[in-house]
Design a protein around this motif. Sequence first.
Motif, PDB file in Angstrom:
ATOM      1  N   HIS A  32      -0.209 -12.249   1.312  1.00 26.84           N
ATOM      2  CA  HIS A  32      -1.657 -12.020   1.429  1.00 26.84           C
ATOM      3  C   HIS A  32      -2.465 -13.097   0.728  1.00 26.84           C
ATOM      4  O   HIS A  32      -3.648 -12.916   0.472  1.00 26.84           O
ATOM      5  CB  HIS A  32      -2.043 -10.660   0.827  1.00 26.84           C
ATOM      6  CG  HIS A  32      -1.155  -9.552   1.283  1.00 26.84           C
ATOM      7  ND1 HIS A  32      -0.648  -8.607   0.446  1.00 26.84           N
ATOM      8  CD2 HIS A  32      -0.682  -9.260   2.512  1.00 26.84           C
ATOM      9  CE1 HIS A  32       0.110  -7.773   1.123  1.00 26.84           C
ATOM     10  NE2 HIS A  32       0.113  -8.148   2.376  1.00 26.84           N
ATOM     11  N   HIS A  85       1.654  -5.222   5.771  1.00 28.08           N
ATOM     12  CA  HIS A  85       2.942  -4.893   5.158  1.00 28.08           C
ATOM     13  C   HIS A  85       3.946  -4.603   6.265  1.00 28.08           C
ATOM     14  O   HIS A  85       3.814  -3.594   6.954  1.00 28.08           O
ATOM     15  CB  HIS A  85       2.810  -3.677   4.249  1.00 28.08           C
ATOM     16  CG  HIS A  85       2.058  -3.958   2.993  1.00 28.08           C
ATOM     17  ND1 HIS A  85       2.655  -4.518   1.889  1.00 28.08           N
ATOM     18  CD2 HIS A  85       0.759  -3.800   2.680  1.00 28.08           C
ATOM     19  CE1 HIS A  85       1.750  -4.685   0.939  1.00 28.08           C
ATOM     20  NE2 HIS A  85       0.586  -4.253   1.395  1.00 28.08           N
ATOM     21  N   ARG A 111       5.378  -1.071   6.385  1.00 25.54           N
ATOM     22  CA  ARG A 111       4.470  -0.020   6.864  1.00 25.54           C
ATOM     23  C   ARG A 111       4.300  -0.118   8.370  1.00 25.54           C
ATOM     24  O   ARG A 111       4.262   0.891   9.072  1.00 25.54           O
ATOM     25  CB  ARG A 111       3.105  -0.160   6.202  1.00 25.54           C
ATOM     26  CG  ARG A 111       3.116   0.347   4.782  1.00 25.54           C
ATOM     27  CD  ARG A 111       1.736   0.249   4.185  1.00 25.54           C
ATOM     28  NE  ARG A 111       1.868  -0.079   2.775  1.00 25.54           N
ATOM     29  CZ  ARG A 111       0.888  -0.585   2.045  1.00 25.54           C
ATOM     30  NH1 ARG A 111      -0.287  -0.831   2.587  1.00 25.54           N
ATOM     31  NH2 ARG A 111       1.084  -0.859   0.775  1.00 25.54           N
ATOM     32  N   GLU A 157      -6.913  -4.625   6.421  1.00 25.55           N
ATOM     33  CA  GLU A 157      -5.817  -4.196   5.541  1.00 25.55           C
ATOM     34  C   GLU A 157      -4.849  -5.344   5.332  1.00 25.55           C
ATOM     35  O   GLU A 157      -4.694  -6.192   6.201  1.00 25.55           O
ATOM     36  CB  GLU A 157      -5.043  -3.026   6.199  1.00 25.55           C
ATOM     37  CG  GLU A 157      -5.806  -1.736   6.264  1.00 25.55           C
ATOM     38  CD  GLU A 157      -5.000  -0.639   6.954  1.00 25.55           C
ATOM     39  OE1 GLU A 157      -3.803  -0.860   7.273  1.00 25.55           O
ATOM     40  OE2 GLU A 157      -5.586   0.437   7.186  1.00 25.55           O
ATOM     41  N   GLU A 158      -4.211  -5.332   4.179  1.00 25.25           N
ATOM     42  CA  GLU A 158      -3.126  -6.298   3.968  1.00 25.25           C
ATOM     43  C   GLU A 158      -2.001  -5.925   4.915  1.00 25.25           C
ATOM     44  O   GLU A 158      -1.780  -4.749   5.191  1.00 25.25           O
ATOM     45  CB  GLU A 158      -2.629  -6.198   2.526  1.00 25.25           C
ATOM     46  CG  GLU A 158      -3.658  -6.666   1.535  1.00 25.25           C
ATOM     47  CD  GLU A 158      -3.180  -6.514   0.103  1.00 25.25           C
ATOM     48  OE1 GLU A 158      -2.202  -5.773  -0.115  1.00 25.25           O
ATOM     49  OE2 GLU A 158      -3.789  -7.135  -0.778  1.00 25.25           O
ATOM     50  N   ARG A 204     -13.827  -8.940   1.151  1.00 26.92           N
ATOM     51  CA  ARG A 204     -12.643  -8.774   0.308  1.00 26.92           C
ATOM     52  C   ARG A 204     -12.695  -9.727  -0.898  1.00 26.92           C
ATOM     53  O   ARG A 204     -12.416  -9.352  -2.031  1.00 26.92           O
ATOM     54  CB  ARG A 204     -11.403  -9.066   1.156  1.00 26.92           C
ATOM     55  CG  ARG A 204     -10.107  -8.887   0.417  1.00 26.92           C
ATOM     56  CD  ARG A 204      -8.937  -9.347   1.272  1.00 26.92           C
ATOM     57  NE  ARG A 204      -7.818  -9.669   0.410  1.00 26.92           N
ATOM     58  CZ  ARG A 204      -6.874  -8.805   0.068  1.00 26.92           C
ATOM     59  NH1 ARG A 204      -6.905  -7.593   0.533  1.00 26.92           N
ATOM     60  NH2 ARG A 204      -5.908  -9.147  -0.763  1.00 26.92           N
ATOM     61  N   ASP A 243     -15.216  -3.120   6.386  1.00 25.61           N
ATOM     62  CA  ASP A 243     -14.200  -2.713   5.400  1.00 25.61           C
ATOM     63  C   ASP A 243     -12.861  -2.403   6.083  1.00 25.61           C
ATOM     64  O   ASP A 243     -11.907  -2.006   5.443  1.00 25.61           O
ATOM     65  CB  ASP A 243     -14.680  -1.494   4.599  1.00 25.61           C
ATOM     66  CG  ASP A 243     -14.961  -0.290   5.492  1.00 25.61           C
ATOM     67  OD1 ASP A 243     -15.022  -0.470   6.734  1.00 25.61           O
ATOM     68  OD2 ASP A 243     -15.123   0.816   4.961  1.00 25.61           O
ATOM     69  N   ARG A 244     -12.805  -2.618   7.388  1.00 27.45           N
ATOM     70  CA  ARG A 244     -11.583  -2.265   8.113  1.00 27.45           C
ATOM     71  C   ARG A 244     -10.604  -3.442   8.190  1.00 27.45           C
ATOM     72  O   ARG A 244     -10.208  -3.882   9.263  1.00 27.45           O
ATOM     73  CB  ARG A 244     -11.904  -1.747   9.518  1.00 27.45           C
ATOM     74  CG  ARG A 244     -12.913  -0.628   9.569  1.00 27.45           C
ATOM     75  CD  ARG A 244     -12.477   0.591   8.802  1.00 27.45           C
ATOM     76  NE  ARG A 244     -11.400   1.291   9.472  1.00 27.45           N
ATOM     77  CZ  ARG A 244     -10.438   1.970   8.860  1.00 27.45           C
ATOM     78  NH1 ARG A 244     -10.392   2.014   7.549  1.00 27.45           N
ATOM     79  NH2 ARG A 244      -9.515   2.570   9.543  1.00 27.45           N
ATOM     80  N   VAL A 302      -8.382  -3.209  11.468  1.00 30.06           N
ATOM     81  CA  VAL A 302      -8.164  -1.872  12.023  1.00 30.06           C
ATOM     82  C   VAL A 302      -9.483  -1.160  12.321  1.00 30.06           C
ATOM     83  O   VAL A 302      -9.583   0.050  12.183  1.00 30.06           O
ATOM     84  CB  VAL A 302      -7.285  -1.009  11.080  1.00 30.06           C
ATOM     85  CG1 VAL A 302      -5.857  -1.521  11.068  1.00 30.06           C
ATOM     86  CG2 VAL A 302      -7.840  -1.004   9.659  1.00 30.06           C
ATOM     87  N   ASP A 312      -6.392  -0.947  15.610  1.00 29.85           N
ATOM     88  CA  ASP A 312      -6.805   0.456  15.663  1.00 29.85           C
ATOM     89  C   ASP A 312      -6.839   0.939  17.110  1.00 29.85           C
ATOM     90  O   ASP A 312      -6.881   2.117  17.377  1.00 29.85           O
ATOM     91  CB  ASP A 312      -8.203   0.614  15.042  1.00 29.85           C
ATOM     92  CG  ASP A 312      -9.199  -0.414  15.589  1.00 29.85           C
ATOM     93  OD1 ASP A 312      -8.816  -1.593  15.706  1.00 29.85           O
ATOM     94  OD2 ASP A 312     -10.337  -0.033  15.910  1.00 29.85           O
ATOM     95  N   PHE A 328      -3.141 -10.397   7.310  1.00 32.87           N
ATOM     96  CA  PHE A 328      -3.965  -9.189   7.290  1.00 32.87           C
ATOM     97  C   PHE A 328      -4.020  -8.588   8.689  1.00 32.87           C
ATOM     98  O   PHE A 328      -3.706  -9.253   9.684  1.00 32.87           O
ATOM     99  CB  PHE A 328      -5.405  -9.514   6.852  1.00 32.87           C
ATOM    100  CG  PHE A 328      -5.492 -10.057   5.459  1.00 32.87           C
ATOM    101  CD1 PHE A 328      -5.519  -9.203   4.363  1.00 32.87           C
ATOM    102  CD2 PHE A 328      -5.524 -11.427   5.241  1.00 32.87           C
ATOM    103  CE1 PHE A 328      -5.585  -9.709   3.072  1.00 32.87           C
ATOM    104  CE2 PHE A 328      -5.590 -11.943   3.953  1.00 32.87           C
ATOM    105  CZ  PHE A 328      -5.625 -11.072   2.864  1.00 32.87           C
ATOM    106  N   LYS A 355     -15.122  -9.734   7.022  1.00 33.96           N
ATOM    107  CA  LYS A 355     -14.163  -8.864   6.319  1.00 33.96           C
ATOM    108  C   LYS A 355     -13.513  -9.602   5.156  1.00 33.96           C
ATOM    109  O   LYS A 355     -13.343  -9.051   4.072  1.00 33.96           O
ATOM    110  CB  LYS A 355     -13.087  -8.394   7.296  1.00 33.96           C
ATOM    111  CG  LYS A 355     -13.565  -7.382   8.324  1.00 33.96           C
ATOM    112  CD  LYS A 355     -12.435  -7.030   9.281  1.00 33.96           C
ATOM    113  CE  LYS A 355     -12.855  -5.952  10.277  1.00 33.96           C
ATOM    114  NZ  LYS A 355     -11.791  -5.645  11.239  1.00 33.96           N
TER     115      LYS A 355
END
Length: 494
Positions: A91, A286, A289, A283-284, A123, A280-281, A275, A251, A272, A119
Amino acid sequence: MFENIQKSLGKAFSAFRGTGKITESNIRDGMRQVRQALLEADVAYDVVQDFVRRVTEQAVGEQVLKSLRPDEQIVGIVHQELVQLMGPVDHSLAVRREGTSVIMMCGLQGSGKTTTCGKLARRLKEEGHTPMLVAADLQRPAAIEQLKVIGQQIGCEVYSEDPARSNPVQVCRNGVKEAKRLGIKVVILDTAGRLHVDDALMTELQQIDSSVGPDQALLVCDAMTGQDAVNSAKAFNDALELDGVILTKLDGDTRGGAALSVKAVTGVPIKFIGVGEQLDRLEEFHPDRMAGRILGMGDIVSLFEKAQKEFDEQELLDQQTKMQQGKFTLEDFRKQMRQIRKLGSMGEIMKMIPGMGRIVEAMGNVNAEDEMGRVEGMINSMTAFERENPDRIDRSRRNRIAKGSGVQPAEVNKLLKDFSTMAKMMQGMSNLSLKDRFGAVQQMANGGFLNPGADIRDLKVRTQRSAGDDNDLREKKKKQRKDAKKQKKRNRRK
Ligand SMILES: Nc1nc2c(ncn2[C@@H]2O[C@H](COP(=O)(O)OP(=O)(O)OP(=O)(O)O)[C@@H](O)[C@H]2O)c(=O)[nH]1
Ligand SMILES: [Mg+2]
């Protein structure tokens, strides 16, 4: 998200229920279904082939976890390989401690560049930076206004120029200049998109790249577009040497193809994921996940991981005993190598296995993963007897092994020699704790002990890289890029 692939993989896994043990013959039908599921999810063909081969190899290999049913085992292996396929975790945004860092965003039209600029800036603000956005899309009339609105929403400076009197390269250059003047540490360039990868776009981006020399070039990729996204990612990477990918619109109802293939095809990490449309949508990324979301079988995966951990611990203990008794064989070496590859990180090796650091270091700037693959290939070409008794490998056996694994006989020789040194060293160190071993390996390496061969004279021990070193590395890479580009230009002029 991923509903279809989840369903079809689930169906494929159920083919393994009922089978007593996974064998090469009964795995075929199930794996055919896994293959189909991936292709339907729009995963690149080569990636699918490779994936299926790896899973099959693991499933019929000797690593059978006795406490699990075959279908549970397959789920675990597929999960593990998905993580491997989509990883690593990265990240980083290359924000330097000193001076102004530049992040350049690129991507096809509508992929989400402008939104993602916002975004990322949001961040970075949360991390305590004051980023600046630069409106370098002079293509679309409303683009500048769009970025200004986003800047206002997050309270962030937006640099722009009159599109009638400027051009993207100039905007970027002036934007960065302005940021430096204001003491702003991070600048994000929002570039223009095109419907398809075309020369005009690439030239524009390359010009910005060579004139501003960004610290990172990030590709914004629409996950909904499947293999198209992956193909364009390849083209962008060829032109710009990307540092990372940001997958957007995860998403939505995506089939999963882009998420599953983009890293494998480009070699560039996914940093990243987007979503949602709101700022704010983000995410890192992973890989574990994501693999979990794709499979949707959290319980079985944890069961597998628990069994795997127990197995690995037992295996490590067995190897420890063998080392103490001086009975460590090439077969054990191969097992360790597989464990290491599963860990996915070369840094881990130094901590876990005495002597392995040397092998990795000796490879120098060769891709360690590839090299490990070659070494494993050589060991794979040996018979069980040869793996247990490497000292019995004579010239004709050696030549056969070389032929079988597609390497030169001298390479097999070198492996055997390295292995013999390593095995001796392991025996000597087997009574030390892991921490002491790590220290001992380092000490010996510093003292040149690990460096008996002339071919690895330039051996250096890389200790854990500090953040400062990371920056140095980036600086170096940046300089290399610039130099390469200058050279290209010179060549063109000639
Ligand atoms: N659902 C969803 N929509 C997104 C996401 N990211 C961006 N979008 C939407 O995608 C559309 C295009 O986004 P932009 O940020 O304008 O894309 P762009 O790449 O800058 O487009 P151009 O400047 O025209 O090349 C907008 O409607 C965004 O709201 C995401 O992660 N999820
Ligand atoms: Mg845009």
